[in-house]
Design a protein around this motif. Structure first.
Motif, mmCIF file in Angstrom:
data_model
loop_
_atom_site.group_PDB
_atom_site.id
_atom_site.type_symbol
_atom_site.label_atom_id
_atom_site.label_comp_id
_atom_site.label_asym_id
_atom_site.label_seq_id
_atom_site.Cartn_x
_atom_site.Cartn_y
_atom_site.Cartn_z
ATOM 1 N N ASP A 126 -17.902 4.289 38.885
ATOM 2 C CA ASP A 126 -17.312 3.478 37.806
ATOM 3 C C ASP A 126 -15.803 3.536 37.822
ATOM 4 O O ASP A 126 -15.115 4.373 38.098
ATOM 5 C CB ASP A 126 -17.649 4.029 36.461
ATOM 6 N N LEU A 127 -14.743 2.379 37.729
ATOM 7 C CA LEU A 127 -13.473 2.184 37.769
ATOM 8 C C LEU A 127 -12.848 2.866 36.721
ATOM 9 O O LEU A 127 -11.799 3.423 37.045
ATOM 10 C CB LEU A 127 -13.130 0.808 37.925
ATOM 11 N N LEU A 128 -13.288 2.928 35.552
ATOM 12 C CA LEU A 128 -12.663 3.507 34.403
ATOM 13 C C LEU A 128 -12.733 5.103 34.726
ATOM 14 O O LEU A 128 -11.508 5.851 34.586
ATOM 15 C CB LEU A 128 -13.350 3.480 32.958
ATOM 16 N N ASP A 129 -13.872 5.553 35.111
ATOM 17 C CA ASP A 129 -14.127 6.767 35.274
ATOM 18 C C ASP A 129 -13.228 7.448 36.652
ATOM 19 O O ASP A 129 -12.593 8.442 36.744
ATOM 20 C CB ASP A 129 -15.506 7.232 35.814
ATOM 21 N N LEU A 130 -12.970 6.586 37.580
ATOM 22 C CA LEU A 130 -12.222 6.795 38.744
ATOM 23 C C LEU A 130 -10.683 7.156 38.324
ATOM 24 O O LEU A 130 -9.906 7.721 38.736
ATOM 25 C CB LEU A 130 -12.360 5.779 39.736
ATOM 26 N N LYS A 131 -10.359 6.124 37.370
ATOM 27 C CA LYS A 131 -8.882 6.120 37.107
ATOM 28 C C LYS A 131 -8.754 7.357 36.263
ATOM 29 O O LYS A 131 -7.524 8.085 36.507
ATOM 30 C CB LYS A 131 -8.752 5.059 36.143
ATOM 31 N N ILE A 132 -9.625 7.982 35.402
ATOM 32 C CA ILE A 132 -9.357 9.061 34.766
ATOM 33 C C ILE A 132 -9.260 10.337 35.724
ATOM 34 O O ILE A 132 -8.531 11.265 35.515
ATOM 35 C CB ILE A 132 -10.531 9.278 33.559
ATOM 36 N N GLY A 133 -10.398 10.189 36.501
ATOM 37 C CA GLY A 133 -10.239 11.428 37.697
ATOM 38 C C GLY A 133 -9.126 11.487 38.487
ATOM 39 O O GLY A 133 -8.491 12.639 38.709
ATOM 40 N N GLU A 134 -8.859 10.271 38.746
ATOM 41 C CA GLU A 134 -7.254 10.104 39.780
ATOM 42 C C GLU A 134 -6.300 10.866 38.785
ATOM 43 O O GLU A 134 -5.300 11.522 39.492
ATOM 44 C CB GLU A 134 -7.105 8.791 40.002
ATOM 45 N N PHE A 135 -6.252 10.396 37.478
ATOM 46 C CA PHE A 135 -5.031 11.225 36.673
ATOM 47 C C PHE A 135 -5.218 12.577 36.523
ATOM 48 O O PHE A 135 -4.047 13.208 36.744
ATOM 49 C CB PHE A 135 -5.212 10.322 35.138
ATOM 50 N N ILE A 136 -6.281 13.182 36.385
ATOM 51 C CA ILE A 136 -6.498 14.430 36.394
ATOM 52 C C ILE A 136 -6.066 15.115 37.557
ATOM 53 O O ILE A 136 -5.309 16.129 37.369
ATOM 54 C CB ILE A 136 -7.984 14.901 35.972
ATOM 55 N N ILE A 137 -6.651 14.705 38.704
ATOM 56 C CA ILE A 137 -6.281 15.273 39.796
ATOM 57 C C ILE A 137 -4.687 15.140 40.502
ATOM 58 O O ILE A 137 -4.071 15.993 40.853
ATOM 59 C CB ILE A 137 -6.938 14.503 40.924
ATOM 60 N N GLY A 138 -4.254 14.160 39.821
ATOM 61 C CA GLY A 138 -2.799 13.837 40.213
ATOM 62 C C GLY A 138 -1.703 14.648 39.027
ATOM 63 O O GLY A 138 -0.616 14.833 39.273
ATOM 64 N N ASN A 139 -2.443 15.458 38.009
ATOM 65 C CA ASN A 139 -1.449 16.257 37.220
ATOM 66 C C ASN A 139 -2.025 17.667 37.157
ATOM 67 O O ASN A 139 -1.701 18.294 36.392
ATOM 68 C CB ASN A 139 -1.734 15.726 35.719
ATOM 69 N N LEU A 140 -2.536 17.969 38.560
ATOM 70 C CA LEU A 140 -2.965 19.556 38.649
ATOM 71 C C LEU A 140 -1.269 20.145 38.827
ATOM 72 O O LEU A 140 -0.787 19.776 39.841
ATOM 73 C CB LEU A 140 -3.833 19.812 39.859
ATOM 74 N N ASP A 141 -1.607 21.486 38.501
ATOM 75 C CA ASP A 141 -0.095 22.171 38.889
ATOM 76 C C ASP A 141 -0.450 22.938 40.093
ATOM 77 O O ASP A 141 -1.475 22.860 40.802
ATOM 78 C CB ASP A 141 0.029 23.215 37.702
ATOM 79 N N GLU A 142 0.532 23.728 40.427
ATOM 80 C CA GLU A 142 0.690 24.571 41.823
ATOM 81 C C GLU A 142 -0.558 25.365 42.065
ATOM 82 O O GLU A 142 -1.152 25.732 43.066
ATOM 83 C CB GLU A 142 1.904 25.150 42.010
ATOM 84 N N ASP A 143 -1.147 25.952 40.822
ATOM 85 C CA ASP A 143 -2.365 26.863 41.027
ATOM 86 C C ASP A 143 -3.889 26.129 40.984
ATOM 87 O O ASP A 143 -4.889 26.679 41.006
ATOM 88 C CB ASP A 143 -2.368 27.883 39.887
ATOM 89 N N GLY A 144 -3.679 24.743 40.820
ATOM 90 C CA GLY A 144 -5.034 23.827 40.500
ATOM 91 C C GLY A 144 -5.308 23.802 39.176
ATOM 92 O O GLY A 144 -6.687 23.256 38.977
ATOM 93 N N PHE A 145 -4.625 24.269 38.411
ATOM 94 C CA PHE A 145 -5.132 24.057 36.694
ATOM 95 C C PHE A 145 -4.708 22.807 36.136
ATOM 96 O O PHE A 145 -3.722 22.156 36.693
ATOM 97 C CB PHE A 145 -4.428 25.434 35.934
ATOM 98 N N PHE A 146 -5.294 22.318 35.314
ATOM 99 C CA PHE A 146 -4.983 20.973 34.468
ATOM 100 C C PHE A 146 -4.730 21.781 33.052
ATOM 101 O O PHE A 146 -5.277 21.859 32.155
ATOM 102 C CB PHE A 146 -6.109 20.132 34.411
#
Length: 466
Positions: free
Chosen positions: A123-143
């Motif tokens: 789903d395109l909306l789910d992909l957009k949300i997932g990409e945002f979460i992955i793109g905002n992980l910190d150096e330890d991998g936390f959101f």
């Protein structure tokens, strides 16, 4: 009477509608995600894979609109066979005889997670949300953002869909990635690693007694849980086998991270701000006319002609993707200059709330495109070097007395400044900081101050006292 059902295995054809990204769109997205240093690596890799691409050594020959001229020029060469017969010096005999060294780069955590995301979610909306979460992980991998903050930044009405996508990503490899805190990270890993007999007890210790566990108060934990001390110590060993930093194996061991600004904002003599894309280190590419000349040779097989045409097409798309990347970053930065002028003049304390949706609407792009464009990108400003994500923050629900909205980022910066300048003998408590903001006419809740302080990894006042 007994009836038996007879089962058969057969192959049937069916028509379904499914949205699939074209290869050109996939390449454009990949180029947009790359920071400046990795873009140079991608260009080197493309030069190895596509023999029709070459570097333009003399940049003075390029026009004001190089991509449009390049596309028109190469399409004209293919259609009209108006081919330049000169062989460029780039493919000299000396270079052809030299040994080629393959350029490789390890896949970062974000790229590995995106691969898993595209397999798991369509789903395109789910992909957009997932990409945002992955793109905002910190150096330890936390959101470190809440689902409510994420929904607000993406312009969503409900945080439930964000929560669902977040839990999906947390089950990706490495386990516990995108967790919002250490407890959630360890709990996710425990659910997969341990069996039913010990899982519940381990999760209870993690969620209810992690602080005591960190201080090695095993006797106190055993008393509260009414367990033998040996059992508590065994549970401690099991928890110690979990990974508190999911991104550890995917981050460089060198703590010195070298970044290069993708765009620079400067102030000219007239007091106006100018935006310049830092593409001096990026080689300018064009299609090699020598290989295109092979299309006119009568002894070429259809396979060879098709190969050349395909490489010409791929080369043009690759060059166009680079220019689109530059244009998108330029448009975002122009919006940033117009909207965050107070920050450019006075510093981080004057940062205004800014979300992806506002920028996307202003520049005529999709929110996911803006999210990809700012990922791992840096901007050089009169106030210093900042990640482009630094300028994106939501407004607090509490407003100032004059009706202006407050940026959560500016609040964090002010909290950080207050703590850095505090009296170390008598450090400021969260209540003191709340009173400070209240006197300034900025009603910030105490729990908000505590959350921001923890997000910045600042200890509470009783542990900062010297």
């Amino acid at each position: 009477m007994v009836y038996f059902l007879r089962m058969k295995i057969k192959i049937t054809a069916s028509q379904i509608q499914k949205q699939v990204l074209a290869p050109s769109m996939q390449q454009s997205i990949e180029i947009l995600l790359l920071p400046l240093i990795e873009l140079n690596t991608a260009i080197e890799l493309e030069l190895q894979e596509n023999p029709l691409l070459e570097i333009v050594e003399d940049r003075s020959m390029t026009s004001q609109n190089p991509i449009e001229d390049l596309v028109n020029q190469n399409l004209k060469r293919l259609k009209d066979s108006a081919i330049d017969n000169s062989q460029p010096a780039y493919f000299s005999q000396e270079e052809e005889d030299s040994e080629e060294k393959e350029i490789t780069r390890s896949a970062p955590l974000e790229e590995y997670l995106l691969q898993q995301l595209r397999i798991e979610i369509t789903d395109l909306l789910d992909l957009k949300i997932g990409e945002f979460i992955i793109g905002n992980l910190d150096e330890d991998g936390f959101f470190r953002m809440s689902c409510e903050e994420t929904a607000l930044m993406l312009g969503l009405k409900s945080a439930e869909i964000v929560e669902r996508i977040l839990h999906t990503i947390q089950n990706f490899e490495p386990l516990g990635v995108a967790a919002r805190d250490l407890k959630e990270c360890l709990t996710v890993q425990a659910h997969f690693k341990f069996n039913d007999t010990t899982r519940d007890l381990i999760c209870k210790v993690i969620n209810d007694h992690l602080e005591e566990l960190g201080r090695k108060k095993y006797t106190e934990i055993a008393r509260k849980l009414k367990l033998p001390l040996t059992t508590v110590k065994k549970i401690t060993q099991e928890i110690a086998s979990l990974e508190p930093r999911p991104a550890r194996k995917y981050r460089p061991t060198d703590t010195n991270i070298y970044v290069r600004a993708d765009v620079t904002i400067t102030k000219n003599s007239e007091g106006e701000y100018e935006v310049r894309i830092n593409n001096d280190s990026i080689p300018h590419l064009r299609i090699n006319a020598f290989y295109q000349n092979m299309l006119k040779q009568p002894n070429r097989t259809p396979e060879e002609i098709e190969f050349i045409r395909e490489k010409v097409k791929n080369g043009i798309l690759f060059i166009k993707s680079i220019e689109q990347r530059h244009q998108t970053i330029r448009d975002i930065t122009h919006y940033l200059v117009a909207y965050q002028k107070d920050f450019l003049e006075n510093g981080p304390l004057q940062l205004k709330p800014m979300i992806l949706k506002d920028v996307a609407d202003s520049i005529g792009r999709n929110e996911s495109t803006v999210c990809r464009a700012i990922n791992n990108k840096y901007v050089e400003t009169p106030q210093g070097l900042f990640p482009m994500k630094f300028f994106f923050s939501q407004a607090l629900s509490e407003n100032t007395q004059d009706g202006k909205s407050i940026s959560s980022r500016s609040i964090k910066e002010e909290i950080k400044t207050l703590i850095e300048e505090e009296n170390k003998v008598n450090p400021l408590s969260d209540q003191d900081i709340q009173n400070y903001f209240k006197e300034k006419g900025m009603p910030v809740a105490r729990r908000t101050i505590s959350k921001y302080r923890q997000a910045m990894r600042i200890l509470p006042s009783h542990l900062r006292k010297t």
